[in-house]
Write a protein that holds these residues in place. Structure first.
Motif, short mmCIF file in Angstrom:
data_model
loop_
_atom_site.label_atom_id
_atom_site.label_comp_id
_atom_site.label_asym_id
_atom_site.label_seq_id
_atom_site.Cartn_x
_atom_site.Cartn_y
_atom_site.Cartn_z
N SER A 100 0.88 -1.42 -0.14
CA SER A 100 -0.24 0.02 -0.01
C SER A 100 0.92 1.13 -0.03
O SER A 100 0.76 2.37 -0.80
CB SER A 100 -1.06 0.09 1.14
OG SER A 100 -0.23 0.16 2.35
N LYS A 101 1.96 0.98 0.68
CA LYS A 101 3.02 2.47 0.76
C LYS A 101 3.57 2.44 -0.81
O LYS A 101 3.74 3.58 -0.94
CB LYS A 101 4.18 2.25 1.79
CG LYS A 101 3.41 2.52 3.10
CD LYS A 101 4.38 2.29 4.24
CE LYS A 101 3.89 2.82 5.60
NZ LYS A 101 3.84 4.07 5.84
N LEU A 102 3.94 1.35 -1.37
CA LEU A 102 4.50 1.43 -2.73
C LEU A 102 3.38 1.89 -3.69
O LEU A 102 3.79 2.61 -4.53
CB LEU A 102 4.85 -0.03 -2.98
CG LEU A 102 5.59 -0.06 -4.41
CD1 LEU A 102 6.79 0.64 -4.30
CD2 LEU A 102 5.67 -1.60 -4.65
N VAL A 103 2.18 1.52 -3.46
CA VAL A 103 0.94 2.22 -4.56
C VAL A 103 0.78 3.43 -4.28
O VAL A 103 0.85 4.29 -5.08
CB VAL A 103 -0.27 1.39 -4.27
CG1 VAL A 103 -1.23 2.05 -5.17
CG2 VAL A 103 0.09 -0.13 -4.86
N ILE A 104 1.10 4.12 -3.06
CA ILE A 104 0.88 5.35 -2.74
C ILE A 104 1.90 6.09 -3.23
O ILE A 104 1.80 7.16 -3.80
CB ILE A 104 0.36 5.68 -1.04
CG1 ILE A 104 -0.58 5.13 -0.88
CG2 ILE A 104 0.60 7.02 -0.84
CD1 ILE A 104 -1.08 4.86 0.67
N ARG A 105 2.99 5.70 -2.92
CA ARG A 105 4.14 6.42 -3.51
C ARG A 105 4.21 6.70 -5.07
O ARG A 105 4.85 7.53 -5.75
CB ARG A 105 5.53 5.79 -3.01
CG ARG A 105 6.63 6.46 -3.19
CD ARG A 105 8.16 5.73 -2.55
NE ARG A 105 7.83 5.74 -1.05
CZ ARG A 105 8.44 4.93 -0.15
NH1 ARG A 105 9.21 4.02 -0.83
NH2 ARG A 105 8.19 5.11 0.97
N LEU A 106 3.91 5.35 -5.58
CA LEU A 106 4.13 5.40 -7.18
C LEU A 106 2.81 6.14 -7.86
O LEU A 106 2.96 6.68 -8.89
CB LEU A 106 3.98 4.09 -7.81
CG LEU A 106 5.41 3.33 -7.39
CD1 LEU A 106 5.28 1.89 -7.71
CD2 LEU A 106 6.50 4.04 -7.82
N GLY A 107 1.86 6.49 -6.95
CA GLY A 107 0.71 7.32 -7.38
C GLY A 107 -0.32 6.38 -8.35
O GLY A 107 -0.71 6.96 -9.18
N LEU A 108 -0.43 5.29 -8.05
CA LEU A 108 -1.10 4.18 -8.61
C LEU A 108 -2.41 4.08 -8.26
O LEU A 108 -3.40 3.43 -9.08
CB LEU A 108 -0.51 2.95 -8.62
CG LEU A 108 0.79 2.63 -9.16
CD1 LEU A 108 1.40 1.25 -8.79
CD2 LEU A 108 1.04 2.77 -10.55
N LEU A 109 -2.88 5.05 -7.38
CA LEU A 109 -4.47 4.90 -7.08
C LEU A 109 -5.40 5.71 -7.93
O LEU A 109 -6.57 5.76 -7.73
CB LEU A 109 -4.46 5.51 -5.68
CG LEU A 109 -4.14 4.36 -4.49
CD1 LEU A 109 -4.01 4.92 -3.31
CD2 LEU A 109 -4.73 2.68 -4.75
N THR A 110 -4.76 6.42 -8.77
CA THR A 110 -5.51 7.55 -9.48
C THR A 110 -6.56 6.74 -10.75
O THR A 110 -6.32 5.80 -10.93
CB THR A 110 -4.96 8.52 -10.27
OG1 THR A 110 -3.79 7.87 -11.00
CG2 THR A 110 -4.15 9.26 -9.24
#
Length: 110
Positions: A100-110
């Protein structure tokens, strides 16, 4: 000798009434889980995932304890089942936090 052992073992298991109550509880939880998917305010709220995980954990515990008879088994079997389960659960939680930290850091939640 054999009959007394089987009689003593037979008293350790719950009766049909207990299984019926557990089945009713599992049915109610399943109805709540399915209805949560169709109730948009619940599905879109912040408590959706924790509530689904909690309900799933309760169902898992009830099935393992009563239908798999782990509640009435020897302590060794409980330890052999619950120890690796706790390790697997903690590993899963750790991986969820990591990715989840990796997804947030890479901005993949958009």
């Amino acid at each position: 000798m054999m009959a007394s052992h089987s009689d003593a073992h037979a008293h350790e298991h719950p009766g049909p009434g207990t299984y019926g109550i557990i089945a009713l509880i599992l049915t109610v939880i399943t109805i709540a889980e399915v209805s949560a998917y169709y109730y948009k305010p619940w599905e879109e709220s912040a408590i959706y995932v924790p509530s689904m995980l909690t309900m799933s954990a309760v169902k898992f515990f009830l099935v393992v304890a009563y239908y798999m008879h782990l509640k009435y088994d020897h302590k060794l079997f409980k330890a052999l089942f619950s120890g690796p389960l706790m390790v697997a659960g903690l590993t899963l939680i750790g991986l969820l936090f990591l990715f989840s930290k990796l997804v947030i850091r890479l901005g993949l939640l958009t």
